[in-house]
Scaffold this motif. Structure first.
Motif: not given
Ligand code: SF4
Length: 298
Positions: A158, A187-189, A191-192, A200-203, A235, A242
């Protein structure tokens, strides 16, 4: 029974599996430095806990850190870290460690010091003294003529966008360093759901891409049942995509480590996958990321 010939064979022996399961981040009166028998290291790993306050910027549902009991140590005292590291390295070098439980029970193949690892009760790179601690650890290893021992960073990736962290990783590159970076979701979902971070997952993905483009990087992925449901096939596909995208951007993945819950978890609904389930996902990773080694730790 015949003697196991390799560390991988030895890892399957019951006495070694018991040692792997014992993972107290505590040694004598030390505040920061502790030894573990690490299956993923294939030997002894000396851990440095740079988050004694137990604060983390992730809140993984499978985390084994006990945050219910408040910590009595809230800051990093680098002189104390150095004293503890040097003292523990002396105990390992002399062999005295193999008179202590559980180190006295492990196989000869595992009686080797593999690494000094920045790990512990939070994300090591959030600690402002992380760059200084990396330099101190390299100097301590050199003074003990242990320059062949790896410096490992176990991280959630991170903070790689911070210049000071990048500088520390580049220093590690010159000092037998290795980055073991977490990616638990595609996926972001999801990951959360499993990592519960405000980052954020993008970072995370951008940081992982930078890291893999800069050095071959080990990717660590914890796979589990969530409310009794294994990771959905879509997933797993997204996760593999990724990693493929990181490689397509010029990133080098040294190894993918797939593992599952082995200790007490923060949330009781995070539970183990079977060996067969882990191996099935590993096969899918191997068939897409051709040439990338994939190791399963059940
Ligand atoms: S990143 Fe590591 S220390 Fe932080 S919550 Fe997740 S498993 Fe625990």
């Amino acid at each position: 029974m015949t003697q196991p010939r390799s560390a991988a064979d030895a890892a399957q022996l019951p006495e070694n599996r018991r040692a792997f399961a014992q993972h107290p981040r505590q040694w004598a009166a030390n505040r920061y430095v502790y030894p573990v028998v690490s299956r993923r290291s294939g030997g002894i790993s000396v851990g440095i806990n740079l988050n004694p306050d137990k604060v983390c910027n992730f809140d993984c549902i499978y985390c084994s850190v006990n945050r219910k009991d408040p910590s009595t140590v809230t800051h990093v005292d680098i002189a104390q870290v150095q004293t503890e590291l040097d003292g523990l390295l002396a105990i390992v070098q002399s062999g005295e460690i193999y008179t202590h439980d559980p180190f006295d029970k492990i196989s000869p193949q595992l009686r080797r010091l593999n690494d000094v690892a920045f790990s512990g009760d939070g994300e090591p790179t959030t600690e402002p003294l992380f760059p200084q601690c990396v330099r101190m650890a390299a100097e301590t290893l050199a003074q003990r003529r242990l320059a062949e021992v790896k410096l490992v960073l176990i991280t959630n990736a991170s903070m790689f966008h911070r210049p000071a962290v990048r500088g520390a990783l580049e220093f590690m590159d010159q000092h037998n360093g290795e980055v073991w970076a977490k990616l638990d979701a595609g996926t972001e979902a999801y990951y959360k759901l499993v990592d519960r971070s405000a980052v954020p997952l993008d970072r995370i993905l951008a940081n992982l891409a930078w890291c893999c483009q800069t050095r071959p990087t080990v990717i660590q992925t914890l796979l589990m049942r969530v409310h009794n449901e294994p990771p959905p096939p879509a997933e797993v596909d997204a996760y593999i995509a990724r990693l493929a995208a990181i490689m397509a951007s010029g990133g080098r993945i040294k190894l993918v480590q797939l593992y599952t819950v082995a200790r007490q978890t923060t949330e009781s609904y995070a539970t183990r996958l079977t060996t067969e389930e882990l191996e099935a996902i590993a096969s899918r990773v191997r068939s897409t990321l051709v040439g990338v080694p994939v190791a399963v730790f059940d």
